[in-house]
Write a protein that holds these residues in place. Sequence first.
Motif, PDB file in Angstrom:
ATOM      1  N   GLU A 127      28.144  33.859  93.429  1.00  0.00           N
ATOM      2  CA  GLU A 127      29.230  32.982  92.924  1.00  0.00           C
ATOM      3  C   GLU A 127      29.047  32.474  94.640  1.00  0.00           C
ATOM      4  O   GLU A 127      28.203  33.130  95.570  1.00  0.00           O
ATOM      5  N   GLY A 128      29.488  31.730  94.972  1.00  0.00           N
ATOM      6  CA  GLY A 128      28.904  30.817  96.732  1.00  0.00           C
ATOM      7  C   GLY A 128      30.122  31.883  97.627  1.00  0.00           C
ATOM      8  O   GLY A 128      31.445  32.479  97.258  1.00  0.00           O
ATOM      9  N   PRO A 129      30.873  31.129  98.505  1.00  0.00           N
ATOM     10  CA  PRO A 129      31.416  31.885  99.483  1.00  0.00           C
ATOM     11  C   PRO A 129      32.957  32.095  99.054  1.00  0.00           C
ATOM     12  O   PRO A 129      33.662  32.340 100.307  1.00  0.00           O
ATOM     13  N   GLU A 130      33.225  31.154  98.716  1.00  0.00           N
ATOM     14  CA  GLU A 130      34.306  30.425  99.565  1.00  0.00           C
ATOM     15  C   GLU A 130      35.404  31.860  99.809  1.00  0.00           C
ATOM     16  O   GLU A 130      36.388  32.339  99.990  1.00  0.00           O
ATOM     17  N   GLY A 131      35.350  32.929  97.690  1.00  0.00           N
ATOM     18  CA  GLY A 131      36.131  34.085  98.256  1.00  0.00           C
ATOM     19  C   GLY A 131      35.847  35.087  99.369  1.00  0.00           C
ATOM     20  O   GLY A 131      36.933  35.616  99.857  1.00  0.00           O
ATOM     21  N   ARG A 132      34.725  35.071 100.252  1.00  0.00           N
ATOM     22  CA  ARG A 132      34.700  35.502 101.364  1.00  0.00           C
ATOM     23  C   ARG A 132      35.607  34.506 102.829  1.00  0.00           C
ATOM     24  O   ARG A 132      35.486  35.665 103.878  1.00  0.00           O
ATOM     25  N   LEU A 133      35.813  33.329 102.536  1.00  0.00           N
ATOM     26  CA  LEU A 133      35.823  32.538 103.485  1.00  0.00           C
ATOM     27  C   LEU A 133      37.772  32.665 103.488  1.00  0.00           C
ATOM     28  O   LEU A 133      38.394  31.978 104.642  1.00  0.00           O
ATOM     29  N   ASN A 134      38.202  32.303 102.226  1.00  0.00           N
ATOM     30  CA  ASN A 134      40.007  32.658 102.207  1.00  0.00           C
ATOM     31  C   ASN A 134      40.794  32.969 101.953  1.00  0.00           C
ATOM     32  O   ASN A 134      41.588  32.930 101.302  1.00  0.00           O
ATOM     33  N   ALA A 135      40.516  34.265 100.906  1.00  0.00           N
ATOM     34  CA  ALA A 135      40.752  34.959  99.953  1.00  0.00           C
ATOM     35  C   ALA A 135      42.175  35.856 100.403  1.00  0.00           C
ATOM     36  O   ALA A 135      41.918  36.207 101.596  1.00  0.00           O
ATOM     37  N   TRP A 136      43.753  35.551  99.790  1.00  0.00           N
ATOM     38  CA  TRP A 136      44.541  36.191 100.223  1.00  0.00           C
ATOM     39  C   TRP A 136      45.442  36.398  98.615  1.00  0.00           C
ATOM     40  O   TRP A 136      44.128  35.369  97.397  1.00  0.00           O
ATOM     41  N   PRO A 137      46.276  36.951  98.725  1.00  0.00           N
ATOM     42  CA  PRO A 137      46.831  38.087  99.697  1.00  0.00           C
ATOM     43  C   PRO A 137      46.018  38.906 100.126  1.00  0.00           C
ATOM     44  O   PRO A 137      45.085  38.945  99.217  1.00  0.00           O
ATOM     45  N   LEU A 138      46.891  39.676 101.350  1.00  0.00           N
ATOM     46  CA  LEU A 138      45.436  40.773 101.480  1.00  0.00           C
ATOM     47  C   LEU A 138      46.088  41.898 102.050  1.00  0.00           C
ATOM     48  O   LEU A 138      47.462  41.427 102.253  1.00  0.00           O
ATOM     49  N   ASN A 139      46.123  42.654 101.655  1.00  0.00           N
ATOM     50  CA  ASN A 139      46.627  44.489 101.838  1.00  0.00           C
ATOM     51  C   ASN A 139      46.422  44.480 103.118  1.00  0.00           C
ATOM     52  O   ASN A 139      44.653  45.256 103.585  1.00  0.00           O
ATOM     53  N   GLU A 140      47.098  44.345 103.946  1.00  0.00           N
ATOM     54  CA  GLU A 140      47.010  45.161 105.624  1.00  0.00           C
ATOM     55  C   GLU A 140      45.896  46.264 105.806  1.00  0.00           C
ATOM     56  O   GLU A 140      45.137  46.560 106.076  1.00  0.00           O
ATOM     57  N   ALA A 141      47.030  46.927 104.751  1.00  0.00           N
ATOM     58  CA  ALA A 141      46.407  48.810 105.384  1.00  0.00           C
ATOM     59  C   ALA A 141      44.731  48.554 104.674  1.00  0.00           C
ATOM     60  O   ALA A 141      44.345  50.132 105.222  1.00  0.00           O
ATOM     61  N   PHE A 142      44.367  47.777 103.959  1.00  0.00           N
ATOM     62  CA  PHE A 142      42.920  48.432 103.638  1.00  0.00           C
ATOM     63  C   PHE A 142      42.100  48.341 105.157  1.00  0.00           C
ATOM     64  O   PHE A 142      40.975  48.575 104.709  1.00  0.00           O
ATOM     65  N   ILE A 143      42.595  47.962 105.602  1.00  0.00           N
ATOM     66  CA  ILE A 143      41.168  47.035 106.937  1.00  0.00           C
ATOM     67  C   ILE A 143      42.121  48.059 107.992  1.00  0.00           C
ATOM     68  O   ILE A 143      40.698  48.388 108.553  1.00  0.00           O
ATOM     69  N   ASP A 144      43.140  47.702 108.503  1.00  0.00           N
ATOM     70  CA  ASP A 144      43.685  48.686 109.883  1.00  0.00           C
ATOM     71  C   ASP A 144      45.060  49.070 109.559  1.00  0.00           C
ATOM     72  O   ASP A 144      45.826  49.084 108.462  1.00  0.00           O
ATOM     73  N   TYR A 145      45.479  49.909 110.883  1.00  0.00           N
ATOM     74  CA  TYR A 145      46.699  50.576 110.719  1.00  0.00           C
ATOM     75  C   TYR A 145      47.606  49.316 110.582  1.00  0.00           C
ATOM     76  O   TYR A 145      48.175  48.268 110.525  1.00  0.00           O
ATOM     77  N   VAL A 146      48.617  49.631 109.873  1.00  0.00           N
ATOM     78  CA  VAL A 146      49.746  49.693 109.207  1.00  0.00           C
ATOM     79  C   VAL A 146      51.264  50.131 109.908  1.00  0.00           C
ATOM     80  O   VAL A 146      51.071  51.100 109.622  1.00  0.00           O
ATOM     81  N   LYS A 147      52.029  49.678 109.318  1.00  0.00           N
ATOM     82  CA  LYS A 147      53.706  50.524 110.166  1.00  0.00           C
ATOM     83  C   LYS A 147      53.990  51.598 108.583  1.00  0.00           C
ATOM     84  O   LYS A 147      53.873  51.621 107.467  1.00  0.00           O
ATOM     85  N   GLY A 148      53.917  52.300 109.369  1.00  0.00           N
ATOM     86  CA  GLY A 148      54.337  54.000 108.471  1.00  0.00           C
ATOM     87  C   GLY A 148      53.021  54.544 108.208  1.00  0.00           C
ATOM     88  O   GLY A 148      53.494  55.515 107.902  1.00  0.00           O
ATOM     89  N   ASN A 149      51.086  54.063 109.019  1.00  0.00           N
ATOM     90  CA  ASN A 149      49.988  54.689 108.500  1.00  0.00           C
ATOM     91  C   ASN A 149      49.443  54.309 110.256  1.00  0.00           C
ATOM     92  O   ASN A 149      48.859  53.044 109.732  1.00  0.00           O
ATOM     93  N   ALA A 150      49.159  54.698 110.900  1.00  0.00           N
ATOM     94  CA  ALA A 150      48.541  54.469 111.974  1.00  0.00           C
ATOM     95  C   ALA A 150      47.257  54.689 111.409  1.00  0.00           C
ATOM     96  O   ALA A 150      46.254  54.249 112.720  1.00  0.00           O
ATOM     97  N   LYS A 151      46.819  55.504 110.354  1.00  0.00           N
ATOM     98  CA  LYS A 151      45.613  55.993 110.618  1.00  0.00           C
ATOM     99  C   LYS A 151      44.629  55.323 109.545  1.00  0.00           C
ATOM    100  O   LYS A 151      43.755  55.041 108.298  1.00  0.00           O
ATOM    101  N   ALA A 152      45.622  53.964 109.064  1.00  0.00           N
ATOM    102  CA  ALA A 152      44.920  53.011 108.098  1.00  0.00           C
ATOM    103  C   ALA A 152      43.647  52.240 107.831  1.00  0.00           C
ATOM    104  O   ALA A 152      43.109  51.524 108.615  1.00  0.00           O
TER     105      ALA A 152
END
Length: 407
Positions: A127-152
Motif C-alpha cells: 500500500e501507499g503512504p495514505e494510512g501513515r499520513l492521515n489515519a484516524w481515529p487515534l487511540n491516544e493511550a497507545f502513544i502517550d499518557y492520558v487522563k487516568g493513566n500517566a504511564k500509557a
Amino acid sequence: MSIVRKSGIVGASLFMALAVTAAPAEASGPGFIPSNFAAPGSAAPTYGAAAEIISYADLVHRSYDDAYQKAMAMQTAIGEMLAKPDATTLAKARSAWLAAHVAYSETEAFRFYEGPIDFAKQPDGDEGPEGRLNAWPLNEAFIDYVKGNAKAGIINDTSIPISEKSIRERDQVSDESDVTTGFHAVEFLLWGQDLSATGAGNRPASDYTAGDPIKERRRLYLKTVSDGIVDDLLWLSAQWDMRNGNVYVRQFVALDQRDALGRIITGMATLSGFELSSERMSVALDSGDQEDETSCFSDQSHRAFQADQQSIANIWFGKLGDWNGTGLKSLVARVDPDLEKRVTAQIEKTSASLAALPAPIDRILASPEGSAGRKQMEAAVANLTDESAMLVEVGKALGLTITVASE
C-alpha cells in the motif's frame, strides 16, 4: 528507485512536451494498474480531453508539492519548539501543523483509484503512504499518557526504542485505532487530549523540556513522526513530477483518455459521496461521540472538511491558489453545457455549506437532534451526496462507468 528532488514546479509548456514522450500505457511501474472505466459498448471518446488530463496531473503535482513545503515548515516549527519549549513556540508549531494538514487535505480528491497515495507498488500489493499520513481515529493511550493513566503508551514504555522502524512496525497492528504515525499523531503530541467541552486540547510546552528521560522520548517521537510526514509527501510530489524518470505521472498521462478521466472522477465522487459525507461526517453525527471528530485534539475538523471539498473544486475549475489550469468544467461544457452548469452550481453550493459549518465540530456532535448545528452539518452531507451523484452523471456523459465506494 532513487528520486532526486528538483526545486520549483514544472511549467505547463514543459509538462505538455514531456507528456508527449510519456511511457506507453503498457509500461509497469509504481502504482500502475490497468483499468477500464468505459461503459460497455461505448465508442471511443470524440471529445478530446488531453488538455484537461495533463492539467490535472500538473495540479496533483503542485498540490502535493504545496503540502510538502508546508510540512517542511511544520518540521522547522517543531524543531524550534523542541529547542525552546514555551507557549510561543508551541503555538507556532500548532499553527504550522494546521497549515500542513489543510494543504494535505486539499490533495484528498487524488485518492481512491489506486494511484501512488493508496497503492504505491502494485501489482505486488504494497500500500501507499495514505494510512501513515492521515489515519484516524487515534487511540491516544497507545502513544502517550492520558487522563487516568500517566504511564500509557509507547513513549512511556522504555522497553521500546523510539525510532522510525519501531514506530511504523507498531502502527495499526492489533487495532486500526492504534495509530502511531501521521498528522493526527503529531496533532495529539502538540495538543494532547481534548478534555474540554468548549475548546481544544491543552498539552503544556513543559512536556518537551529537555533532560527528563520520558520527555526525551516524547521529543524524539514527535521529531521522528513529523520527519516521516515530510518524507512521504516528498515521495508523493516526486511521483507526480514529470521531470523525474519512471514515476506514476508518466504512465498516467499515457493512459487511454477514458481510463484517466475515470480515475479522476472516481477520486472526486468517492471523496464527496463516501469518505467525507459518510465516514467523516455522517458516522460522527450518528454516534454523537465527540471522539469521532477527525481532528479532535485541535478542534480543527471544519478546516479539513473545507479543504477536502476544495480539492474537488480545484479539479473541476482547474485552479490552485494563483495557478490557473484547465479543469473538467471546460470538458463537460463542450459535451453537455447544461450538465456543466448544474455541476458548477452544486460544487459552489457544497463549498458554501461546508464553509458555513459552526466550529468546533465536536459541539455539533454533542448537540441534540434538531439543533441548528446538526441541521447545518446534515445539509452539508446532503450537498456532498448530491455532488457525488452529479459527478457520476458526468462520468456517464463522458461514456464512463463510475462506481463510488459504499463501505
